[in-house]
Design a protein around this motif. Sequence first.
Motif, mmCIF file in Angstrom:
data_model
loop_
_atom_site.group_PDB
_atom_site.id
_atom_site.type_symbol
_atom_site.label_atom_id
_atom_site.label_comp_id
_atom_site.label_asym_id
_atom_site.label_seq_id
_atom_site.Cartn_x
_atom_site.Cartn_y
_atom_site.Cartn_z
ATOM 1 N N UNK A 20 0.678 -1.157 -0.047
ATOM 2 C CA UNK A 20 -0.052 -0.028 0.122
ATOM 3 C C UNK A 20 0.864 1.310 0.003
ATOM 4 N N UNK A 21 1.974 1.193 0.746
ATOM 5 C CA UNK A 21 2.842 2.280 1.044
ATOM 6 C C UNK A 21 3.648 2.564 -0.702
ATOM 7 N N UNK A 22 4.035 1.492 -1.295
ATOM 8 C CA UNK A 22 4.722 1.656 -2.292
ATOM 9 C C UNK A 22 3.644 2.169 -3.504
ATOM 10 N N UNK A 23 2.512 1.632 -3.472
ATOM 11 C CA UNK A 23 1.349 2.057 -4.479
ATOM 12 C C UNK A 23 1.181 3.530 -4.225
ATOM 13 N N UNK A 24 0.890 3.983 -2.955
ATOM 14 C CA UNK A 24 0.763 5.333 -2.603
ATOM 15 C C UNK A 24 1.821 6.131 -3.273
ATOM 16 N N UNK A 25 2.987 5.788 -3.009
ATOM 17 C CA UNK A 25 4.364 6.832 -3.464
ATOM 18 C C UNK A 25 4.290 6.862 -5.028
ATOM 19 N N UNK A 26 3.877 5.550 -5.518
ATOM 20 C CA UNK A 26 3.825 5.618 -7.106
ATOM 21 C C UNK A 26 2.688 6.632 -7.420
ATOM 22 N N UNK A 32 1.845 13.899 -9.161
ATOM 23 C CA UNK A 32 2.883 15.158 -9.265
ATOM 24 C C UNK A 32 3.695 15.440 -10.578
ATOM 25 N N UNK A 33 4.167 14.371 -11.114
ATOM 26 C CA UNK A 33 4.989 14.548 -12.405
ATOM 27 C C UNK A 33 4.015 15.002 -13.449
ATOM 28 N N UNK A 34 2.612 14.694 -13.324
ATOM 29 C CA UNK A 34 1.691 15.211 -14.279
ATOM 30 C C UNK A 34 1.465 16.569 -14.253
ATOM 31 N N UNK A 35 1.208 16.887 -12.983
ATOM 32 C CA UNK A 35 0.926 18.359 -12.665
ATOM 33 C C UNK A 35 2.081 19.149 -12.906
ATOM 34 N N UNK A 36 3.395 18.745 -12.705
ATOM 35 C CA UNK A 36 4.485 19.631 -13.056
ATOM 36 C C UNK A 36 4.800 19.842 -14.598
ATOM 37 N N UNK A 37 4.608 18.705 -15.451
ATOM 38 C CA UNK A 37 5.018 18.752 -16.747
ATOM 39 C C UNK A 37 3.792 19.661 -17.388
ATOM 40 N N UNK A 148 11.202 2.087 2.392
ATOM 41 C CA UNK A 148 9.914 1.240 3.049
ATOM 42 C C UNK A 148 10.458 -0.119 3.469
ATOM 43 N N UNK A 149 11.276 -0.791 2.859
ATOM 44 C CA UNK A 149 11.472 -2.253 3.162
ATOM 45 C C UNK A 149 12.208 -1.971 4.601
ATOM 46 N N UNK A 150 13.082 -1.070 4.729
ATOM 47 C CA UNK A 150 13.785 -0.931 6.096
ATOM 48 C C UNK A 150 12.941 -0.542 7.243
ATOM 49 N N UNK A 151 11.968 0.388 6.825
ATOM 50 C CA UNK A 151 10.824 0.723 7.822
ATOM 51 C C UNK A 151 9.942 -0.490 8.219
ATOM 52 N N UNK A 152 9.810 -1.233 7.177
ATOM 53 C CA UNK A 152 8.970 -2.703 7.342
ATOM 54 C C UNK A 152 9.575 -3.579 8.145
ATOM 55 N N UNK A 153 10.988 -3.635 8.110
ATOM 56 C CA UNK A 153 11.896 -4.692 8.855
ATOM 57 C C UNK A 153 11.766 -4.048 10.207
#
Length: 533
Positions: A20-26, A32-37, A148-153
Amino acid sequence: MRKKSLEKNLLFKLLFIQFGFISFILGLFLFSTAINKKEMAEQITYQVQSQIKSAPSREIPEALAAAQSKNFNATGYFDEYGNRVFTLPASLNPSYFSNRNWKDKILEGLIEVDIYFDDQQENKAGTLKFVYPRFSFIPQAIIFWLLSILISIFLFKHYRKVWLASMEKERIEEQNSMISRIVDQVSHDLKSPIQTLFAVVDDTDDLCTEDKSSIYSAIDRIKGITADLAGFLHSNAKVAESYKFDVTKKEEPSILHFASTIKQLCEEKKIAYKDKNIVFNLKISSEALSRASLINESDFLRVCSNLIRNSCESLESKFQNQPGGKITIAMDVIDEQLVIQILDNGVGISEQHFDKLEDKGFSYGKPEGTGLGLHYVYQKVQSWCGQIKVSSELNQWTKFEMSLPLDPHANFFENTIDLNGVEEILILDDDPSVFQRWKRRLSNFQGSISFFDKLPLFPQKLVSQNNRKYLAFIDHEIRGSSMTGLNFIIEKKFLKDSILVTNQYWNPNLLSEVKKLGIKIIPKPIIEEIEIL
């Protein structure tokens, strides 16, 4: 197995959280990229639109190339009819901007911004098309993913520790619950025999002092076994406390049945001072047998114990452990106040010291006394809205008289048994010694007395004898039965013909139920004191 299952569940949960965290980040990066471009494309379009008005047309591609080189993969300028004016890079086919397949649409985003010759945007000059890479942020996303992996560990280790502690807490609570049930059961099983022993010893004149002392010692040993079990339970509670779990509850005031508490305190004092040749006499009036109040029992016991201990020390000082010392504890109800008198024939107290007894640190007649005991007594009695008075004659006697308010709503205790018209008494209790106590107490009863130690036998007796008037004494806790005595009375619908005789007379839930139903209770400690009509 359970531990591994919990760890597996925890791991799956953390992986789900990580996904879920990775999906949120992606999603956040894509948005943000679309808005920036989009903002960049509009800024470039504004610059081009300004140059169309003022600069030679040949300078527009140069300006456009400088603006978009690091931000977009490709840029195209199309006139108002959709014909290509130029593209960057120049080698691009115009269809690159229009005929895009699904793969291109996923990997690259397309932005179209119209250009106008005028500020009113009425005279269209054409359209700028920008193509940008959607996933140019992949390096940053990888960094976030690694984080996120480090945080998950870390989270896995932390919550694994929490869960293991939770499991340990549950194990300790189950263990304490089991031990508590054992202690409660042992205490319940021992209370009635101990009360029977006291009743037999007190009622028997044939026993010499040494024999009584031996019996008291045996009783003391039996109580010690219960205390050892309680101590074991307490030690386990301390283990639970080391895990910072709340295993103790603040002791709140509950209904205190005075007669039962005082009688059991006298029995304990007989054991404690069995070698001091002190005679204890207990006198409880019929009305006092049924009275109670909302007072914490442990505080009340401490108050009375302090007063009795002072009397014992006075007797020891006077009689030097030789016969002659006597303490009389009397209870009565006067003007809706419970009056407890503790009288001894010890060394006495000088009248000039009466006013100082409640002072902290004042001690009389005891070289090593701290003066804290009586100070506590006076303070506690005052906190109960009660009064305490002292009277004495030097070398003759001392009497402490304590008056305490009564609870008018605590009307569930019985003080008399009316046997007029009763032909049969039925006793249900899992302890045969209780039956013997009742037989001695009801020795003058002309009818029959039947004893049952199991629930299934009792209703059969009622059915077979339902044409006779009976009175039933029912214990609340019956060994080997899931049904309580109260529930049994309710189920069999003989509320008016039954009395609960129990050591659970302090139980708030039980008292609440019997008050609603109008059932009376006789505490087991006062079986010998109850008045028979």
